[in-house]
Design a protein around this motif. Structure first.
Motif, PDB file in Angstrom:
ATOM      1  N   ARG A   1       2.061  17.285 -22.869  1.00 27.29           N
ATOM      2  CA  ARG A   1       0.794  16.728 -22.378  1.00 27.29           C
ATOM      3  C   ARG A   1       0.891  15.240 -22.093  1.00 27.29           C
ATOM      4  NH1 ARG A   1      -4.393  19.008 -25.418  1.00 27.29           N
ATOM      5  NH2 ARG A   1      -5.337  17.798 -23.738  1.00 27.29           N
ATOM      6  N   VAL A   2       1.511  14.508 -23.017  1.00 23.47           N
ATOM      7  CA  VAL A   2       1.518  13.055 -22.874  1.00 23.47           C
ATOM      8  C   VAL A   2       2.593  12.583 -21.886  1.00 23.47           C
ATOM      9  CG1 VAL A   2       1.918  10.863 -24.039  1.00 23.47           C
ATOM     10  CG2 VAL A   2       0.520  12.619 -25.122  1.00 23.47           C
ATOM     11  N   ALA A   3       3.819  13.033 -22.127  1.00 22.62           N
ATOM     12  CA  ALA A   3       4.909  12.494 -21.313  1.00 22.62           C
ATOM     13  C   ALA A   3       4.894  13.090 -19.907  1.00 22.62           C
ATOM     14  CB  ALA A   3       6.241  12.754 -22.003  1.00 22.62           C
ATOM     15  N   PHE A   4       4.421  14.339 -19.787  1.00 24.56           N
ATOM     16  CA  PHE A   4       4.546  14.995 -18.484  1.00 24.56           C
ATOM     17  C   PHE A   4       3.210  15.466 -17.930  1.00 24.56           C
ATOM     18  CE2 PHE A   4       8.492  15.856 -20.937  1.00 24.56           C
ATOM     19  CZ  PHE A   4       9.278  14.951 -20.262  1.00 24.56           C
ATOM     20  N   SER A   5       2.118  14.914 -18.449  1.00 25.08           N
ATOM     21  CA  SER A   5       0.792  15.283 -17.962  1.00 25.08           C
ATOM     22  C   SER A   5       0.635  16.795 -17.888  1.00 25.08           C
ATOM     23  CB  SER A   5       0.538  14.689 -16.574  1.00 25.08           C
ATOM     24  OG  SER A   5       0.589  13.299 -16.628  1.00 25.08           O
ATOM     25  N   GLY A   6       1.217  17.515 -18.828  1.00 24.77           N
ATOM     26  CA  GLY A   6       1.109  18.965 -18.835  1.00 24.77           C
ATOM     27  C   GLY A   6       2.098  19.665 -17.917  1.00 24.77           C
ATOM     28  N   ARG A   7       2.887  18.876 -17.177  1.00 20.24           N
ATOM     29  CA  ARG A   7       3.824  19.457 -16.216  1.00 20.24           C
ATOM     30  C   ARG A   7       5.160  19.756 -16.879  1.00 20.24           C
ATOM     31  NH1 ARG A   7       1.746  20.890 -11.166  1.00 20.24           N
ATOM     32  NH2 ARG A   7      -0.215  19.782 -10.998  1.00 20.24           N
ATOM     33  N   GLY A   8       5.121  20.621 -17.839  1.00 26.01           N
ATOM     34  CA  GLY A   8       6.344  20.989 -18.526  1.00 26.01           C
ATOM     35  C   GLY A   8       6.062  22.156 -19.432  1.00 26.01           C
ATOM     36  N   LYS A   9       7.022  22.482 -20.284  1.00 22.18           N
ATOM     37  CA  LYS A   9       6.848  23.635 -21.150  1.00 22.18           C
ATOM     38  C   LYS A   9       7.604  23.363 -22.429  1.00 22.18           C
ATOM     39  CE  LYS A   9       8.304  28.063 -20.426  1.00 22.18           C
ATOM     40  NZ  LYS A   9       8.800  29.059 -19.487  1.00 22.18           N
ATOM     41  N   PRO A  10       6.978  23.651 -23.580  1.00 18.88           N
ATOM     42  CA  PRO A  10       7.688  23.408 -24.838  1.00 18.88           C
ATOM     43  C   PRO A  10       8.931  24.279 -24.951  1.00 18.88           C
ATOM     44  CG  PRO A  10       5.357  23.839 -25.218  1.00 18.88           C
ATOM     45  CD  PRO A  10       5.625  24.171 -23.806  1.00 18.88           C
ATOM     46  N   ILE A  11       9.964  23.761 -25.578  1.00 21.41           N
ATOM     47  CA  ILE A  11      11.131  24.580 -25.929  1.00 21.41           C
ATOM     48  C   ILE A  11      11.209  24.584 -27.444  1.00 21.41           C
ATOM     49  CG2 ILE A  11      13.574  25.013 -25.522  1.00 21.41           C
ATOM     50  CD1 ILE A  11      13.532  22.907 -23.365  1.00 21.41           C
ATOM     51  N   GLU A  12      11.171  25.776 -28.009  1.00 23.53           N
ATOM     52  CA  GLU A  12      11.217  25.862 -29.465  1.00 23.53           C
ATOM     53  C   GLU A  12      12.465  26.590 -29.932  1.00 23.53           C
ATOM     54  OE1 GLU A  12       6.657  25.510 -30.857  1.00 23.53           O
ATOM     55  OE2 GLU A  12       7.284  27.521 -30.209  1.00 23.53           O
ATOM     56  N   GLY A  13      13.454  26.586 -29.078  1.00 26.32           N
ATOM     57  CA  GLY A  13      14.734  27.172 -29.460  1.00 26.32           C
ATOM     58  C   GLY A  13      15.805  26.413 -28.710  1.00 26.32           C
TER      59      GLY A  13
END
Lengths: 316, 510, 606
Positions: free
Chosen positions: B297-309
């Protein structure tokens, strides 16, 4: 003549000191040109490749040997070539310096044209509405950083209204009209800070000059107010303003970084910044030598102007 | 007191100030046959083989040809090679297109390819793919249009190497490598160092009908806001790296089109030479500590996706929904792991990142806050990019926040990020011991059976989740914005997005 | 001092708020709350949240701490070190000068961003580094300013005087020179503080500033720029804070400079409001129309607190070809009266009452344009200090010619020739060469001759000379007085001579007006007044005069401060004859061509 020769000699000495400081400081700071070049864009180069490039660029030689080579080149009038692409440093400077100078001159001209009359008028009507408004405006101008003002101007004029191109540069010979249009916004941005300073300086100097006895004398002669102001107030007030202006212009030489960055004006600051990032030693040192040489030249010119403006100054 | 009329002063000021505003802003018009593109950085140099960044890569891919290329879907296909295969002895054989000619009129032959590979692999080479090319035992040229590569060890992904933009095939007579003679659709017509570079159609380009646009003029806009403004105001027709905060504006602009792909990702790197991060438990604690959504949200204004692996793209055969949650945000677990590692009360350390790129700085600030929440007090060390690279290579840090990209979309493309046995680099954890991950990566590279490969890479993910060579944080979108009328250009998926510039050959108005 | 309060209070308020940040009920400025990112308003967050969801108001106040600390610390360090270097360089010259000035040049030769980059890269970013960088950047400014000021102060009289008294160098520098260069240095400080915060934001923009997450205005501006379109208010708050701080600093430094600056532009004398007016006394008009006839002239100055009158109900007459002297101690209002007649009052002062007829026309009610035509034409004035009264940047010949061309339409060349003739006329040897000289190249006596040449350029009928010889050597004084007397005789003009020297009066004047504390206390022909002084003040003056030309020191006490005028006779506190009767204001009485303002003059004459 002797005086001039001494000044030139001193300037050369200063340039050597500055160049040496930059050279040594650059080699001291962390970061390595070979690593930087091969890591451009986040690439992860092979350690062997870095070692080989260092060797090729001559970075493995002892620092004193590199310094000696650099000084020798300097005495031959050779600023060397870029570590990044072998481009001659002098060619880069020759291309870009005029643009930075143009930007500074345009900005200064704009600032002087606005701030000098405004400062004078504010002083003449000290405490009046104009004085208050102009003084506040000067504070606002000082407070808004140049990168914010630049971005705002572009946002409004280029993105919303589409009246202006969003920065860039076109040579004068190619398209004079577009050249001037592109020059106007960065020049305003350069003028912004300068105008605030000149305004305050002019206002203070004029106030000071107004209270001088010779202004009363001038009025006692029956001179018109306009003539008193022009010849006996502004003329005298110009002396300190000129000093500050000279100093500011000198500082601007390497200080237009943010303006050039925000408006994409391809002047000398951009390659300087990029060269520092890339640890492109010859380019950094070459540009700094040029800038300091010019600064000293401006200084000399300012001293001459100063002497012309103020007959009390003698070159002792 | 002298009097000055207001009129005199204001009159003068107005006359001077108004002049530039009233003029017609002679703006540059879009001309047919030209695509004007806003680059994010100046290509430092155009030497074909050393890596000098993606902007240089874009230019290199247009003035040169590689053996292989990616089509608009990111599938590998031949470029100079008309076909490629693995022969019975396990050697890779490339058949060259017979019609290819260099800009100087010389035909492209197997000898040229051989010469290039040997140059890249040479002892004193500074090429990006030096190590890979050294894995070729010998290059054979059975005929002028056949190249046979005998490998020292079997390698599945070798053909992918030849699609890298640092793998241009140039004329073997080239000596001045800064101006090596290539065989691409364009040649550099003119340039101003640091400002713009103009590519024009090579007269003897050997593919009929290409390139579609005769002139590509690339202008550097280092400031992302200005790059976006230049696109919106019509100064350029296309830009790379649309800033995330401006992506919505490009999407909503009826004249413009945004083509974004999740490619590169942010991660946390560790220094394995000193405690506490040489302990995998501590690294796992870090992996569970950071809430990735905040970074997106902060660094990419929501233009990204979390990676949890591990950074494996969803939807690929190597992806496993469960493994992809292996490092899910779980502060309790993180604290438990810290306690298990012998730090029940946490500890103080430093967090290195560059302040030069907003996404690195923002990701670092958020990571710092979440690390503090589990008891790791990390002091931010924000430096300029050069210092960051230097400190990374020398291991002068505890943990670092970084942004990287795989080499290609095959999981072997992650080797460059995950294989901590490779030489010291700023984008890899420093001398970390992750033996199982390294071993499984090597195994996957030599396995030709797809089903077995999938299992190997799932095992690799399992190993990496425990050994934690990096903590992946978030995918980020990489977007091209361009005039809606431009056709033929596509942003390549995943790690290939930085290679998309090659498709400018097919781009044109209309 | 009054003008200091407002800006000083404002700056103090800003500093106080910043200092009190830990005590204020603020949210944690580094606490992130991404869910409420860029929210414009939340309860408890009146200014909304930033891109990390941190409270903007809290960051603004906490940010003031780091921003102001950096700004003030760097400006202070640069001011102290720079001024010290400039002082030493300017005072000792030689090696100290080379080191200070060339050292400053070395710093100036560095592009500022490069300097910042190198220092930050070497030392790592942070508040300390930032202060160091900014101090170094500001150093040359302070060195230059103080150096230049010291050079000019060095040759000033007061410094020479202290030096001659044998004061030690550190003492001279600290006690005498430093206070006198404080004005420009303070201006420099205000500029430095203002630009420090802006530079901090610029360096933060380049990633060289304060280290996040520590809040600072610069970092806030940098962060807000990225989200300028979505959340413009985020940009507004820190910019507003910055503007207010800069404005307050500018005002404060202006005010401090005005107070510190001895030359002070707003030097309106602080006088107390006089309680009541005295009725003007109009003497019967004499038969021949006088050249200058001043009646009931009253000058008012508006000061905070009311209106004061430095000249009150002044009347006198001057006939063509005669000389009238106005005498009195400093502060008696004689110069103010002269400038009022000439229409050269400082802006704060105005003529409140009275007439001043020049050739029958009232100068005080004349339109400015008409009066300007008279000024330097039919009536002219010579000032006290010829050095400061001449413009230092123009050649003296040009300054004389300028007076000619202000009133007569003659070509420049002819005016120049005429100026040379005038210089010759006032007794300047080698006038051709001297006309091309600048004022600082001439001696004091010669400068005063230039002033006189300028005054008589258009053959005035009235010449007002305001203490024309005070600033000059004794030998030169006589020569100047002779010159004035000659000119009066030869040109047939009327001369008003303002002086504090009764010796001069006796020598040159025919009539005399004695002033004390804004009032005429005695008036009459010189022979009569000197032979038979009616007012105790005149007597005291006469008694105190030795043969020289020095300020009368024999009268005990000093002229009361303008705001402490006694209610009755203003001389009473110093008067040996004062009685109870003197507690009511005495009127000006006419006696046989002589006028006196003393209730006891009849008794005392006995």
């Amino acid at each position: 003549m002797w005086w001039l020769a001494r000044r030139v000699g001193l300037s050369l000495l200063l340039m050597w000191v500055v160049a040496s400081i930059v050279f040594l400081a650059l080699h001291m700071v962390p970061g390595d040109p070979a690593e930087m070049l091969l890591s451009t864009g986040g690439a992860m180069p092979d350690a062997y490749a870095i070692a080989e490039l260092r060797e090729r660029l001559g970075l493995n030689r002892p620092i004193l040997e590199q310094y000696g080579a650099f000084l020798y080149g300097l005495t031959q009038g050779d600023l060397g070539t870029s570590l990044v692409d072998d481009y001659p440093v002098s060619a880069e400077i020759a291309l870009r310096l005029p643009r930075t100078l143009e930007l500074i001159l345009a900005g200064t001209l704009l600032a002087v044209l606005v701030a000098l009359p405004a400062g004078t008028f504010a002083a003449v009507r000290q405490g009046g509405a104009f004085d208050r408004i102009a003084s506040s405006l000067a504070a606002v101008l000082q407070a808004v950083p140049v990168f914010v003002l630049g971005t705002l101007l572009i946002l409004v004029l280029a993105q919303w209204l589409r009246w202006m191109p969003a920065g860039g540069y076109v040579p004068l010979a190619e398209d004079p009209m577009r050249h001037l249009v592109l020059l106007s916004l960065p020049a305003i941005a350069v003028a912004k800070g300068l105008a605030a300073t000149i305004f305050r300086m002019t206002r203070a100097s004029v106030l000071d000059a107004l209270s001088r006895d010779h202004v009363r004398t001038a009025r006692a002669k029956g001179l018109t107010p306009q003539r008193v102001l022009r010849r006996h107030v502004v003329r005298n007030a110009l002396i300190p303003v000129t000093t500050v202006l000279g100093l500011q212009m000198g500082t601007l030489l390497g200080g237009t970084v943010l303006v050039e960055y925000v408006f994409n004006w391809p002047g000398l600051s951009t390659p300087l910044l990029r060269a520092v990032e890339a640890r492109d030693y010859p380019m950094v040192v070459g540009i700094v030598i040029t800038v300091s040489g010019l600064f000293l030249l401006i200084n000399l010119a300012m001293d001459l102007i100063y002497a012309a403006l103020d007959p009390r100054i003698t070159r002792s | 007191m002298p009097h000055l009329t207001r009129r005199t002063l204001f009159g003068a000021a107005a006359g001077l100030g108004a002049a530039p505003m009233l003029t017609n802003p002679a703006r540059a018009q879009q001309r047919p046959g030209v695509i004007r593109m806003g680059l994010s950085a100046w290509p430092p140099n155009l030497q074909p083989w050393p890596s000098t960044g993606a902007s240089a890569g874009t230019v290199k891919m247009l003035i040169h040809r590689r053996l292989m290329r990616f089509d608009e879907k990111g599938e590998l296909q031949g470029e100079l090679a008309s076909e490629y295969s693995r022969d019975a002895e396990g050697a890779w054989v490339f058949k060259l297109r017979p019609d290819a000619v260099f800009h100087n009129g010389e035909k492209v032959t197997a000898e040229d390819v051989k010469w290039c590979i040997e140059q890249i692999a040479a002892e004193r080479s500074t090429a990006y793919y030096r190590t890979q090319m050294q894995q070729i035992e010998r290059v054979e040229t059975p005929d002028p249009h056949t190249v046979r590569l005998v490998m020292k060890a079997p390698n599945v992904t070798a053909p992918l190497w030849f699609a890298n933009y640092n793998m241009a095939i140039v004329w073997r007579g080239s000596r001045d490598m800064a101006n090596a003679i290539g065989c691409g659709p364009y040649r550099v017509a003119s340039q101003e160092r640091g400002t713009w570079i103009q590519l024009e159609k090579a007269n003897n380009y050997w593919v009929p009908g290409l390139p579609r646009t005769p002139v590509i003029r690339m202008v550097v806009y280092a400031d992302e806001n200005l790059r976006l403004a230049a696109l919106q105001s019509g100064d350029v027709d296309m830009v790379e790296y649309v800033p995330w905060s401006g992506m919505a504006a490009v999407e909503n602009d009826p004249r413009l089109k945004l083509d974004a792909q999740m490619g590169p990702f942010m991660d946390i790197l560790f220094n394995g030479t000193r405690p506490p991060f040489n302990n995998p438990l501590v690294r796992r604690a870090v992996a569970h500590a950071v809430k990735r959504e905040d970074i997106v949200r902060v660094a990419f204004s929501g233009r990204g996706k979390p990676i949890e692996g591990m950074p494996i793209v969803e939807g690929t055969p190597w992806y496993d929904a469960e493994l992809a949650k292996g490092h899910a945000y779980d502060p309790e677990r993180a604290k438990a792991l810290l306690t298990q590692a012998g730090f029940p009360n946490g500890f103080s350390t430093t967090l290195l990142a560059t302040s030069q790129f907003g996404m690195h700085k923002d990701s670092a600030e958020i990571s710092q806050q979440y690390l503090a929440a589990i008891g790791i007090q990390a002091e931010l060390r924000l430096t300029d990019w050069s210092t960051r690279v230097s400190a990374g290579i020398r291991g002068q840090y505890d943990i670092a926040v970084h942004g990287v990209s795989a080499d290609f979309n095959d999981p072997d493309g992650l080797t460059v990020v995950l294989d901590t046995s490779l030489s010291d680099a700023h984008g890899r954890s420093f001398r970390l011991s992750t033996p199982r991950t390294v071993e499984l990566l090597a195994k996957g590279r030599t396995e030709f059976d797809q089903a077995k490969r999938i299992e190997i890479y799932k095992d690799m993910q399992r190993a990496a989740l425990e050994e934690v060579p990096v903590v992946a944080l978030a995918w980020r979108e990489q977007g091209y914005g361009f005039d809606r009328r431009i056709t033929g250009f596509t942003n390549l998926p995943g790690a290939l997005t930085t290679s998309s510039g090659a498709l400018l050959e097919f781009a044109a108005f209309g | 001092m009054r003008r200091l309060w407002l800006p000083a209070g404002f700056v103090a308020l800003i500093v106080l708020i910043a200092a009190a940040a830990p005590l204020l009920p603020l949210m944690d400025p580094v606490r992130q709350d991404v869910a409420n990112r860029l929210v414009a308003y939340l309860p408890g967050s009146p200014m909304g949240r930033d891109e990390f969801g941190r409270d903007v108001m809290s960051r603004l106040i906490w940010g003031a701490r780091s921003s102001l600390a950096v700004a003030f610390a760097s400006a202070a360090i640069a001011a102290v070190i720079g001024t010290a270097l400039g002082l030493l360089g300017g005072w000792f010259r030689g090696l100290a000068e080379v080191l200070a000035i060339r050292g400053a040049d070395v710093v100036l030769c560095f592009p500022p961003v490069l300097l910042a980059l190198l220092v930050v890269t070497l030392l790592g970013p942070g508040t300390g580094t930032l202060i160091l960088v900014l101090s170094v950047l500001y150093l040359p400014g302070f060195i230059r300013v103080s150096f230049a000021e010291v050079l000019s102060a060095r040759s000033q009289d007061y410094v020479e005087a202290v030096r001659a008294l044998g004061a030690r160098t550190p003492r001279i520098l600290l006690r005498t020179v430093l206070p006198n260069i404080a004005g420009p240095v303070l201006v420099q400080v205000s500029l430095a503080v203002a630009s420090a915060v802006v530079l901090e934001s610029g360096l933060s923009f380049l990633g060289l500033g304060v280290v996040p997450p520590t809040p600072s205005w610069g970092l806030m501006i940098r962060g807000a720029r990225a989200t300028m379109e979505q959340a413009p208010m985020l940009l507004l708050w820190p910019c507003l804070a910055l503007t207010a701080t800069i404005l307050a600093m500018n005002l404060l430094c202006d005010a401090v400079r005005d107070v510190a600056d001895k030359r002070g532009g707003g030097g309106a004398p602080k006088l107390r409001l006089v309680d009541r007016l005295l009725p003007g006394l109009f003497p019967a008009p004499a038969a021949p129309r006088p050249l200058l006839d001043v009646q009931g002239l009253t000058v008012e100055i508006a000061v905070p607190g009311g209106i004061i009158r430095p000249v009150e109900d002044m009347s006198f007459r001057l006939d063509t070809g005669r000389t009238l002297a106005i005498v009195g101690e400093s502060g008696s209002g004689k110069s103010m009266a002269a400038t009022a007649i000439m229409g050269l009052l400082p802006p704060a002062a105005r003529v409140a009452d009275g007439v001043a007829r020049f050739d029958g026309e009232d100068l005080l009610r004349m339109p400015e344009a008409a009066r300007r035509k008279l000024r330097g034409g039919a009536m002219a004035m010579v000032f006290q200090d010829p050095m400061s009264s001449l413009n230092p940047v123009h050649r003296v010949g040009d300054q004389v010619a300028e007076a000619i061309r202000a009133h007569r339409d003659v070509p420049a060349a002819k005016a120049s020739a005429e100026a040379v003739g005038l210089l010759k006329r006032v007794g300047i040897a080698d006038p051709d060469r001297r006309a091309r000289a600048y004022p600082h190249e001439l001696s004091g006596g010669m400068r005063q001759r230039v002033m006189i040449a300028m005054a008589i350029a258009n053959k005035p009928r009235l010449l007002i000379a305001d203490e024309p010889t005070t600033a000059l050597d004794v030998t030169v004084q006589a020569a100047i007085l002779d010159l004035l007397a000659d000119l009066r005789r030869e040109e047939g003009m009327g001369l008003v001579l303002i002086t504090h020297s009764l010796g001069v009066v006796a020598e040159v004047a025919e009539d005399v007006v004695v002033m004390y504390a804004a009032q005429v206390v005695e008036r009459g022909p010189v022979s009569q007044v000197f032979a038979n002084p009616l007012h105790p003040y005149t007597r005291a003056l006469l008694a105190a005069v030795p043969d020289g030309d020095i300020e009368p020191e024999g009268i005990p006490g000093v002229v009361p401060r303008p705001d402490r005028w006694p209610p009755g006779c203003r001389f009473a506190p110093r008067c040996t004859f004062a009685t109870e009767a003197c507690e009511t204001p005495p009127p000006l009485e006419e006696v046989q061509g002589q006028a006196v303002r003393c209730v006891r003059w009849r008794e005392l004459r006995a």
